[in-house]
Motif scaffolding. Structure first.
Motif, PDB file in Angstrom:
ATOM      1  N   ARG A  90      22.501 -13.515  45.463  1.00 30.06           N
ATOM      2  CA  ARG A  90      22.538 -14.277  46.708  1.00 30.06           C
ATOM      3  C   ARG A  90      23.976 -14.468  47.170  1.00 30.06           C
ATOM      4  O   ARG A  90      24.889 -14.632  46.351  1.00 30.06           O
ATOM      5  N   PRO A  91      24.202 -14.441  48.469  1.00 34.37           N
ATOM      6  CA  PRO A  91      25.578 -14.467  48.986  1.00 34.37           C
ATOM      7  C   PRO A  91      26.302 -15.754  48.627  1.00 34.37           C
ATOM      8  O   PRO A  91      25.703 -16.828  48.515  1.00 34.37           O
ATOM      9  N   ARG A  92      27.609 -15.623  48.442  1.00 32.20           N
ATOM     10  CA  ARG A  92      28.481 -16.768  48.176  1.00 32.20           C
ATOM     11  C   ARG A  92      29.482 -16.899  49.318  1.00 32.20           C
ATOM     12  O   ARG A  92      29.827 -15.933  49.972  1.00 32.20           O
ATOM     13  N   SER A  93      29.977 -18.104  49.491  1.00 32.59           N
ATOM     14  CA  SER A  93      30.973 -18.352  50.530  1.00 32.59           C
ATOM     15  C   SER A  93      32.309 -17.743  50.120  1.00 32.59           C
ATOM     16  O   SER A  93      32.533 -17.404  48.953  1.00 32.59           O
ATOM     17  N   ALA A  94      33.219 -17.637  51.079  1.00 34.12           N
ATOM     18  CA  ALA A  94      34.557 -17.120  50.793  1.00 34.12           C
ATOM     19  C   ALA A  94      35.257 -18.004  49.766  1.00 34.12           C
ATOM     20  O   ALA A  94      35.969 -17.509  48.883  1.00 34.12           O
ATOM     21  N   ALA A  95      35.056 -19.334  49.865  1.00 37.43           N
ATOM     22  CA  ALA A  95      35.685 -20.245  48.913  1.00 37.43           C
ATOM     23  C   ALA A  95      35.151 -20.036  47.507  1.00 37.43           C
ATOM     24  O   ALA A  95      35.903 -20.079  46.519  1.00 37.43           O
ATOM     25  N   GLU A  96      33.841 -19.790  47.393  1.00 45.27           N
ATOM     26  CA  GLU A  96      33.245 -19.545  46.081  1.00 45.27           C
ATOM     27  C   GLU A  96      33.756 -18.238  45.482  1.00 45.27           C
ATOM     28  O   GLU A  96      34.065 -18.164  44.289  1.00 45.27           O
ATOM     29  N   GLU A  97      33.865 -17.208  46.308  1.00 45.90           N
ATOM     30  CA  GLU A  97      34.376 -15.928  45.814  1.00 45.90           C
ATOM     31  C   GLU A  97      35.832 -16.064  45.375  1.00 45.90           C
ATOM     32  O   GLU A  97      36.247 -15.486  44.361  1.00 45.90           O
ATOM     33  N   GLN A  98      36.633 -16.840  46.120  1.00 43.46           N
ATOM     34  CA  GLN A  98      38.032 -17.034  45.755  1.00 43.46           C
ATOM     35  C   GLN A  98      38.137 -17.787  44.438  1.00 43.46           C
ATOM     36  O   GLN A  98      38.974 -17.456  43.584  1.00 43.46           O
ATOM     37  N   ALA A  99      37.295 -18.809  44.243  1.00 44.54           N
ATOM     38  CA  ALA A  99      37.328 -19.566  42.993  1.00 44.54           C
ATOM     39  C   ALA A  99      36.978 -18.671  41.815  1.00 44.54           C
ATOM     40  O   ALA A  99      37.601 -18.756  40.740  1.00 44.54           O
ATOM     41  N   ARG A 100      36.013 -17.787  41.990  1.00 44.28           N
ATOM     42  CA  ARG A 100      35.644 -16.871  40.913  1.00 44.28           C
ATOM     43  C   ARG A 100      36.778 -15.884  40.626  1.00 44.28           C
ATOM     44  O   ARG A 100      37.039 -15.552  39.466  1.00 44.28           O
ATOM     45  N   ALA A 101      37.447 -15.420  41.671  1.00 47.26           N
ATOM     46  CA  ALA A 101      38.576 -14.517  41.483  1.00 47.26           C
ATOM     47  C   ALA A 101      39.703 -15.232  40.746  1.00 47.26           C
ATOM     48  O   ALA A 101      40.348 -14.659  39.848  1.00 47.26           O
ATOM     49  N   ASP A 102      39.957 -16.491  41.104  1.00 50.02           N
ATOM     50  CA  ASP A 102      40.978 -17.273  40.412  1.00 50.02           C
ATOM     51  C   ASP A 102      40.621 -17.452  38.940  1.00 50.02           C
ATOM     52  O   ASP A 102      41.503 -17.414  38.066  1.00 50.02           O
ATOM     53  N   LEU A 103      39.334 -17.651  38.660  1.00 51.55           N
ATOM     54  CA  LEU A 103      38.894 -17.824  37.279  1.00 51.55           C
ATOM     55  C   LEU A 103      39.123 -16.553  36.471  1.00 51.55           C
ATOM     56  O   LEU A 103      39.650 -16.593  35.348  1.00 51.55           O
ATOM     57  N   ARG A 104      38.749 -15.402  37.029  1.00 52.01           N
ATOM     58  CA  ARG A 104      38.953 -14.138  36.310  1.00 52.01           C
ATOM     59  C   ARG A 104      40.436 -13.895  36.046  1.00 52.01           C
ATOM     60  O   ARG A 104      40.813 -13.455  34.950  1.00 52.01           O
ATOM     61  N   ARG A 105      41.261 -14.169  37.036  1.00 49.89           N
ATOM     62  CA  ARG A 105      42.701 -13.963  36.858  1.00 49.89           C
ATOM     63  C   ARG A 105      43.252 -14.870  35.766  1.00 49.89           C
ATOM     64  O   ARG A 105      44.018 -14.438  34.897  1.00 49.89           O
ATOM     65  N   ALA A 106      42.877 -16.151  35.796  1.00 46.62           N
ATOM     66  CA  ALA A 106      43.383 -17.098  34.808  1.00 46.62           C
ATOM     67  C   ALA A 106      42.927 -16.739  33.403  1.00 46.62           C
ATOM     68  O   ALA A 106      43.695 -16.860  32.437  1.00 46.62           O
ATOM     69  N   MET A 107      41.687 -16.282  33.275  1.00 49.59           N
ATOM     70  CA  MET A 107      41.182 -15.918  31.945  1.00 49.59           C
ATOM     71  C   MET A 107      41.913 -14.695  31.398  1.00 49.59           C
ATOM     72  O   MET A 107      42.253 -14.643  30.210  1.00 49.59           O
ATOM     73  N   ARG A 108      42.194 -13.723  32.286  1.00 47.00           N
ATOM     74  CA  ARG A 108      42.946 -12.544  31.834  1.00 47.00           C
ATOM     75  C   ARG A 108      44.354 -12.926  31.397  1.00 47.00           C
ATOM     76  O   ARG A 108      44.904 -12.355  30.454  1.00 47.00           O
ATOM     77  N   ALA A 109      44.936 -13.912  32.071  1.00 51.87           N
ATOM     78  CA  ALA A 109      46.305 -14.324  31.773  1.00 51.87           C
ATOM     79  C   ALA A 109      46.391 -15.344  30.643  1.00 51.87           C
ATOM     80  O   ALA A 109      47.498 -15.731  30.246  1.00 51.87           O
ATOM     81  N   GLY A 110      45.230 -15.797  30.150  1.00 49.17           N
ATOM     82  CA  GLY A 110      45.226 -16.792  29.095  1.00 49.17           C
ATOM     83  C   GLY A 110      45.650 -18.168  29.552  1.00 49.17           C
ATOM     84  O   GLY A 110      46.122 -18.983  28.747  1.00 49.17           O
ATOM     85  N   GLU A 111      45.479 -18.466  30.827  1.00 53.60           N
ATOM     86  CA  GLU A 111      45.870 -19.760  31.380  1.00 53.60           C
ATOM     87  C   GLU A 111      44.725 -20.775  31.248  1.00 53.60           C
ATOM     88  O   GLU A 111      43.571 -20.391  31.055  1.00 53.60           O
ATOM     89  N   PRO A 112      45.018 -22.075  31.359  1.00 52.53           N
ATOM     90  CA  PRO A 112      43.955 -23.090  31.340  1.00 52.53           C
ATOM     91  C   PRO A 112      42.965 -22.854  32.483  1.00 52.53           C
ATOM     92  O   PRO A 112      43.369 -22.545  33.610  1.00 52.53           O
TER      93      PRO A 112
END
Length: 251
Positions: A90-112
């Motif tokens: 089901r479609p997500r808003s632009a804000a939801e997609e950005q939050a998920r992208a931020d999460l993936r980036r932080a996890m790859r970088a080992g950040e909190p």
């Protein structure tokens, strides 16, 4: 909202699997071979219902969820799952997609990542709960399906559902998904029978946080099962034990 079955198939174990839509909500319903959902509710024996949700909004067609659903249905339950708002395809808003992208980036970088998880999971729970409750209304109106109602799966969603909806009589949770602060507080309100499954070596979910959550639940009938292994390593016998848990509290 209009409820419509869109497809059905009889599986090898006798379970009837049917796809449905409820307005914009897509879902799947499994019923045991012994259930008759084609006659009037007054003349049809009713089976208990278990709502089954995958952690943090993964698709309802996720193979592990489907295997659990089929097994539970074969044990004599109606089992339902949906893709609620923001879940599955089901479609997500632009804000939801950005939050998920931020999460993936932080996890790859080992950040909190806790604050990012809050921004992803918290709103997802808020949007999903009304759709699950609407689905529950529609399912309990079907012939052959009745209470009491159980819940299995995504912990954050299940806590909110159990806190708001007295029809939820027992819940099995997987301690493998992030639980927002709001739901950690709501856990103190939960007094129904609980079964919490914990993977001791879950790489993405701190063990102590799961233990603290178990301690916070207000129920006097709560059980914790812990097994060695990572996030997806829950042994199959826990699914079978889960069936016995629902037998004790729903039948």
């Amino acid at each position: 909202m209009h409820f419509t079955f869109t497809s059905e198939q009889r599986l090898d174990d006798g379970v009837l699997e049917r796809e449905f839509t409820l307005g914009e909500i897509p879902g799947t319903l499994w019923t045991p071979g012994s259930a008759d959902t084609s006659t009037s509710a007054s003349s049809s024996p009713q089976v208990p219902l278990v709502l089954m949700a995958h952690n943090n909004g993964l698709p309802k067609a996720q193979p592990r969820l489907m295997a659990r659903a089929r097994h539970t249905a074969a044990c004599g339950y109606a089992v339902a799952t949906i893709d609620a708002a923001g879940c599955g395809d089901r479609p997500r808003s632009a804000a939801e997609e950005q939050a998920r992208a931020d999460l993936r980036r932080a996890m790859r970088a080992g950040e909190p990542v806790d604050e990012i998880f809050e921004s992803v999971v918290g709103p997802m729970v808020e949007k999903a709960v009304p759709e699950w409750r609407t689905t529950l209304d529609a399912l309990l109106a079907l012939p052959g399906i009745g209470g009491p109602v159980g819940y299995s799966g995504w912990t954050a969603l299940g806590i909110r559902l159990a806190a708001l909806d007295p029809r939820i009589a027992a819940a099995g949770f997987f301690a493998g998904g992030y639980v927002p602060r709001a739901q950690r507080e709501e856990a103190r309100q939960i007094t129904i029978p609980l079964l919490l499954l914990l993977q001791w070596d879950d790489e993405g979910n701190p063990r102590q946080r799961a233990l603290d959550l178990f301690d916070a639940f207000g129920s006097e009938r709560k059980t914790l099962h812990a097994n060695l292994g990572g996030h997806t390593g829950t042994p199959w016998f826990e699914v079978e034990d889960g069936g016995r848990f629902y037998d004790r509290h729903l039948k």
